[in-house]
Motif scaffolding. Structure first.
Motif, PDB file in Angstrom:
ATOM      1  N   GLU A  62     -93.690  14.701 -34.586  1.00 45.35           N
ATOM      2  CA  GLU A  62     -92.978  13.420 -34.489  1.00 45.35           C
ATOM      3  C   GLU A  62     -92.734  13.043 -33.021  1.00 45.35           C
ATOM      4  N   ALA A  63     -92.404  14.014 -32.194  1.00 45.61           N
ATOM      5  CA  ALA A  63     -92.180  13.756 -30.768  1.00 45.61           C
ATOM      6  C   ALA A  63     -93.478  13.310 -30.098  1.00 45.61           C
ATOM      7  N   LYS A  65     -95.966  11.796 -31.546  1.00 46.13           N
ATOM      8  CA  LYS A  65     -96.236  10.436 -32.037  1.00 46.13           C
ATOM      9  C   LYS A  65     -95.405   9.425 -31.241  1.00 46.13           C
ATOM     10  N   GLN A  66     -94.147   9.770 -30.985  1.00 45.58           N
ATOM     11  CA  GLN A  66     -93.277   8.904 -30.187  1.00 45.58           C
ATOM     12  C   GLN A  66     -93.836   8.747 -28.768  1.00 45.58           C
ATOM     13  N   THR A  69     -96.745   6.292 -28.350  1.00 45.09           N
ATOM     14  CA  THR A  69     -96.434   4.863 -28.440  1.00 45.09           C
ATOM     15  C   THR A  69     -95.998   4.284 -27.095  1.00 45.09           C
ATOM     16  N   SER A  97     -94.389  16.103 -25.271  1.00 44.54           N
ATOM     17  CA  SER A  97     -93.182  15.701 -25.996  1.00 44.54           C
ATOM     18  C   SER A  97     -92.157  15.082 -25.046  1.00 44.54           C
TER      19      SER A  97
END
Length: 179
Positions: A62-63, A65-66, A69, A97
């Motif tokens: 998730e990190a 993916k963030q 972006t 991350s």
């Protein structure tokens, strides 16, 4: 994936700092290096400081993916000052991350530099993230209606028998009874 870290040394702008150091690039798949001079322009010099592994973990998908972006997608290089070394910096970590980078930035001891990812590295991190990221479904927690208001824990004093006197202090009741 091994990433070479390029660090630029510039003359300091104050009399207290002789040199200013900044991580400026990463080299995917680079071989081992120990402060190898890459380029020199006047007093500015760029070194291939070290090659460290960029490790990706499923729990951090998730990190990543963030981080992808962001414009541009970036990796973060963590440098630590060590006066016993020459040059006085140690490349501690490279991470994709932004959350892990923030943890290192918060301690105030380390220098954290944000560096744009090369296109091949973006594709590699994106492929890993797509394979391992699972969106968690949001579940709103609901209160159990049966237990609301059944017990009045902690209200009043157990020595007071009357419901109407629940909030009255025991000292007042003794005075009233003595009169």
């Amino acid at each position: 994936m091994p990433l070479g870290v390029v660090v630029r040394r510039m003359p300091g702008v104050t009399r207290w700092a002789k040199w200013s150091w900044k991580a400026v690039a990463v080299l995917p798949g680079a071989g081992q290096a120990n402060w190898q001079l890459l380029r020199e322009e006047g007093e500015a010099r760029e070194f291939h400081a070290a090659t460290v592994p960029l490790e990706l973990h499923r729990a951090e998908a998730e990190a990543y993916k963030q981080g992808l972006t962001a414009t541009p997608p970036s990796v973060y290089v963590v440098l630590r000052e060590d006066a016993s070394l020459d040059p006085p910096l140690e490349v501690t970590l490279v991470t994709a991350s932004p959350f892990e980078a923030q943890d290192y930035a918060d301690n105030g001891e380390d220098l954290v530099e944000k560096i744009a990812m090369p296109e091949g590295l973006v594709a590699w991190v994106q492929q890993f993230t797509d394979a391992h990221f699972k969106q968690e479904e949001f579940k709103k927690r609901r209160r159990d209606k049966r237990t609301v208001g059944e017990a009045e824990d902690g209200i009043g004093d157990v020595r007071i028998k009357q419901v109407a006197d629940v909030y009255r202090a025991p000292g007042q009741i003794r005075k009233e009874r003595l009169q």
